[in-house]
Design an enzyme around this catalytic site. Sequence first.
Site, PDB file in Angstrom:
ATOM      1  N   GLY A 108      -2.209   4.224  -4.590  1.00 41.05           N
ATOM      2  CA  GLY A 108      -2.207   3.010  -5.398  1.00 41.05           C
ATOM      3  C   GLY A 108      -1.329   3.067  -6.625  1.00 41.05           C
ATOM      4  O   GLY A 108      -1.407   2.184  -7.475  1.00 41.05           O
TER       5      GLY A 108
ATOM      6  N   VAL B 272       0.840  -1.198   0.000  1.00 42.63           N
ATOM      7  CA  VAL B 272       0.000   0.000   0.000  1.00 42.63           C
ATOM      8  C   VAL B 272       0.877   1.251   0.000  1.00 42.63           C
ATOM      9  O   VAL B 272       1.946   1.269   0.615  1.00 42.63           O
ATOM     10  CB  VAL B 272      -0.973   0.001   1.211  1.00 42.63           C
ATOM     11  CG1 VAL B 272      -0.242   0.113   2.527  1.00 42.63           C
ATOM     12  CG2 VAL B 272      -2.021   1.090   1.073  1.00 42.63           C
ATOM     13  N   CYS B 273       0.424   2.266  -0.738  1.00 47.33           N
ATOM     14  CA  CYS B 273       1.079   3.572  -0.757  1.00 47.33           C
ATOM     15  C   CYS B 273       0.006   4.623  -0.489  1.00 47.33           C
ATOM     16  O   CYS B 273      -0.967   4.354   0.202  1.00 47.33           O
ATOM     17  CB  CYS B 273       1.796   3.796  -2.084  1.00 47.33           C
ATOM     18  SG  CYS B 273       0.682   3.826  -3.513  1.00 47.33           S
ATOM     19  N   TYR B 274       0.163   5.804  -1.046  1.00 49.85           N
ATOM     20  CA  TYR B 274      -0.831   6.868  -0.831  1.00 49.85           C
ATOM     21  C   TYR B 274      -2.113   6.629  -1.618  1.00 49.85           C
ATOM     22  O   TYR B 274      -3.205   6.653  -1.076  1.00 49.85           O
ATOM     23  CB  TYR B 274      -0.255   8.231  -1.230  1.00 49.85           C
ATOM     24  CG  TYR B 274       0.872   8.680  -0.357  1.00 49.85           C
ATOM     25  CD1 TYR B 274       0.636   9.323   0.848  1.00 49.85           C
ATOM     26  CD2 TYR B 274       2.192   8.459  -0.736  1.00 49.85           C
ATOM     27  CE1 TYR B 274       1.678   9.735   1.657  1.00 49.85           C
ATOM     28  CE2 TYR B 274       3.242   8.872   0.062  1.00 49.85           C
ATOM     29  CZ  TYR B 274       2.980   9.511   1.255  1.00 49.85           C
ATOM     30  OH  TYR B 274       4.021   9.908   2.052  1.00 49.85           O
TER      31      TYR B 274
ATOM     32  N   PHE C 228      -3.710   3.947   0.664  1.00 51.56           N
ATOM     33  CA  PHE C 228      -4.198   4.135   2.028  1.00 51.56           C
ATOM     34  C   PHE C 228      -5.359   5.119   2.079  1.00 51.56           C
ATOM     35  O   PHE C 228      -6.248   4.987   2.924  1.00 51.56           O
ATOM     36  CB  PHE C 228      -3.066   4.599   2.957  1.00 51.56           C
ATOM     37  CG  PHE C 228      -3.528   4.786   4.371  1.00 51.56           C
ATOM     38  CD1 PHE C 228      -3.844   3.685   5.151  1.00 51.56           C
ATOM     39  CD2 PHE C 228      -3.679   6.052   4.909  1.00 51.56           C
ATOM     40  CE1 PHE C 228      -4.303   3.843   6.459  1.00 51.56           C
ATOM     41  CE2 PHE C 228      -4.133   6.227   6.213  1.00 51.56           C
ATOM     42  CZ  PHE C 228      -4.443   5.121   6.988  1.00 51.56           C
TER      43      PHE C 228
END
Length: 109
Positions: free
Chosen positions: A67, A63-65, A92
Amino acid sequence: MSEFKRISPEQALALRAEGAVVVDIRDPQAYAAGHITGATHLDNHSVADFIRNADLDAPTLVVCYHGNSSQSAAAYLVGQGFSNVYSIDGGFELWRSTYPGETAQGNAE
C-alpha cells in the site's frame, strides 16, 4: 476528484463488485504468483497503452505489495487525467489475507 483516495480492502472489494478497474503495479513474478482476480498488470512498458485505452472517469484501484508504492502510482494516474483513483491500503498482502478466495494466479496476458 483531484487527488487519489486511500481505501481499505473492504471498500475496494465493494468498488470492484461495481465494476472498478484494478491495476497491480508489482513485479511480473509477484503478479504471476498471485493477484486480485481480474487485475491488470501495469508496469513502465504497459502504462502508456493502459492510459490511452482507459476510461479516465472509471473507478481505478491501484494495488502494490503493502500500500505504499500504489500511492505514487495513483497520484501519477490522477496527473494523467484519471478522475476516480484509489490506492488500496495494505496492498496485495492485506488483500490476500482478507480475501484469499478473491485472488488468481498466472502471468499478465
